[in-house]
Scaffold this active site. Structure first.
Site, PDB file in Angstrom:
ATOM      1  N   ASN A  28       1.324  -4.617  -6.622  1.00  0.00           N
ATOM      2  CA  ASN A  28       2.682  -3.742  -6.134  1.00  0.00           C
ATOM      3  C   ASN A  28       2.662  -4.631  -4.372  1.00  0.00           C
ATOM      4  OD1 ASN A  28       3.489  -1.103  -7.364  1.00  0.00           O
ATOM      5  ND2 ASN A  28       1.677  -1.007  -7.306  1.00  0.00           N
ATOM      6  N   ASN A 116       5.005   6.204  -0.253  1.00  0.00           N
ATOM      7  CA  ASN A 116       3.255   6.518  -1.074  1.00  0.00           C
ATOM      8  C   ASN A 116       4.246   6.107  -2.320  1.00  0.00           C
ATOM      9  OD1 ASN A 116       0.953   6.124  -1.898  1.00  0.00           O
ATOM     10  ND2 ASN A 116       0.647   8.177  -2.673  1.00  0.00           N
ATOM     11  N   HIS A 118       2.098   7.157  -6.386  1.00  0.00           N
ATOM     12  CA  HIS A 118       1.546   7.823  -7.186  1.00  0.00           C
ATOM     13  C   HIS A 118       1.232   7.608  -8.022  1.00  0.00           C
ATOM     14  CE1 HIS A 118      -2.316   9.927  -6.868  1.00  0.00           C
ATOM     15  NE2 HIS A 118      -1.735  10.567  -7.941  1.00  0.00           N
ATOM     16  N   ASP A 159      -0.964  12.895  -1.483  1.00  0.00           N
ATOM     17  CA  ASP A 159      -0.073  13.572  -1.726  1.00  0.00           C
ATOM     18  C   ASP A 159       1.225  14.198  -2.344  1.00  0.00           C
ATOM     19  OD1 ASP A 159      -1.283  11.615  -3.332  1.00  0.00           O
ATOM     20  OD2 ASP A 159      -2.343  12.143  -3.944  1.00  0.00           O
TER      21      ASP A 159
HETATM   22  C1  GAR Z   1      -1.184   2.047  -7.424  1.00  0.00           C
HETATM   23  O1  GAR Z   1      -1.173   1.994  -8.945  1.00  0.00           O
HETATM   24  C2  GAR Z   1      -0.988   2.853  -6.795  1.00  0.00           C
HETATM   25  O2  GAR Z   1      -0.551   4.217  -7.508  1.00  0.00           O
HETATM   26  C3  GAR Z   1      -2.551   3.435  -6.972  1.00  0.00           C
HETATM   27  O3  GAR Z   1      -2.720   2.322  -6.047  1.00  0.00           O
HETATM   28  C4  GAR Z   1      -3.007   1.316  -6.859  1.00  0.00           C
HETATM   29  C5  GAR Z   1      -2.221   0.008  -6.114  1.00  0.00           C
HETATM   30  O4  GAR Z   1      -2.764  -1.457  -6.796  1.00  0.00           O
HETATM   31  N1  GAR Z   1      -2.719   4.561  -5.094  1.00  0.00           N
HETATM   32  C6  GAR Z   1      -3.278   5.700  -5.738  1.00  0.00           C
HETATM   33  O5  GAR Z   1      -3.607   5.685  -6.055  1.00  0.00           O
HETATM   34  C7  GAR Z   1      -2.167   6.819  -4.160  1.00  0.00           C
HETATM   35  N2  GAR Z   1      -3.251   7.394  -4.321  1.00  0.00           N
HETATM   36  P1  GAR Z   1      -2.258  -2.321  -6.211  1.00  0.00           P
HETATM   37  O6  GAR Z   1      -2.700  -2.816  -4.917  1.00  0.00           O
HETATM   38  O7  GAR Z   1      -2.024  -3.418  -7.423  1.00  0.00           O
HETATM   39  O8  GAR Z   1      -0.932  -2.345  -5.931  1.00  0.00           O
END
Ligand code: GAR
Length: 204
Positions: A28, A116, A118, A159
């Protein structure tokens, strides 16, 4: 190069310096960095991580973005990193795969300026321990027909802050946590940068 973000430059008339807090692969963060690369008003100024080995650090290096590695005890003191963020003149914080609860002092310092993402339709499948594949496993186990993403403001609970954006995808009978994770990741990449831009534009 003309990017989606460039097209909106004219509507953003003050400057924003973003810190992305990330502790995972950083997919992301990479999308966000790419989206705002040529935006003259919105700069990704800092990558903050609690993991020295996080994939996101490589992405920061490739894009010449400064990195701040944070340490747990200091972070939970509440105000330990506010000076560092102010020194980098950070105006807005994006959590993209950051799993620590944000301390009250940081929330107060950046009131309504921390968001954030989620990987589920909050308020379902949120809270402590609900991240990454744990979320998708629970969704599939409960035979949900749909899942999705939530972008929300961050408050002192996990969250829990005000929702900004949600979108859904189907959960099919033959989906596994891995196939569902791919669908969710696609939604995140598709919508997160654009939503950040919208928030910053409306915040003016
Ligand atoms: C993402 O899917 C985000 O939604 C999640 O971590 C991932 C990070 O992926 N966040 C959570 O679960 C927060 N509770 P990335 O490092 O490839 O961006």
């Amino acid at each position: 190069m003309e990017t989606e973000s460039n097209k909106h430059n004219q509507t953003v008339n003050s400057n924003h310096r973003l810190a992305i807090f990330a502790s995972g692969a950083g997919s992301n963060a990479a999308k966000i960095i790419d989206y705002f690369k040529h935006n003259t008003h919105i700069t990704i100024a800092l990558i903050v991580s609690n993991k020295k080995e996080a994939g996101v650090l490589k992405i920061a290096e490739q894009n010449n973005i400064p990195v701040l590695i944070i340490e747990k005890e200091q972070f939970f003191k509440g105000d330990a990193y506010i000076n560092a963020l102010n020194k980098s003149t950070i105006t807005f914080i994006v959590l993209a795969g950051f799993l620590w609860k944000v301390p009250q002092q940081l929330i107060t310092s950046f009131f309504n300026k921390i968001i954030n993402i989620h990987p589920a339709l909050l308020p379902k499948y949120g809270g402590k321990g609900m991240y990454g594949n744990f979320v998708h496993e629970a969704v599939i186990q409960n035979k949900e027909k749909e899942s999705g993403i939530t972008i929300h403001f961050v408050n002192e609970k996990y969250d829990d802050g005000k929702h900004i954006f949600q979108t859904t995808c189907n959960v099919d009978e033959n989906d596994t946590p891995e196939t569902l994770a791919k669908k969710i990741q696609l939604l995140e990449h598709q919508h997160f940068p654009e939503q950040i831009e919208k928030i910053l534009t409306n915040n003016l």
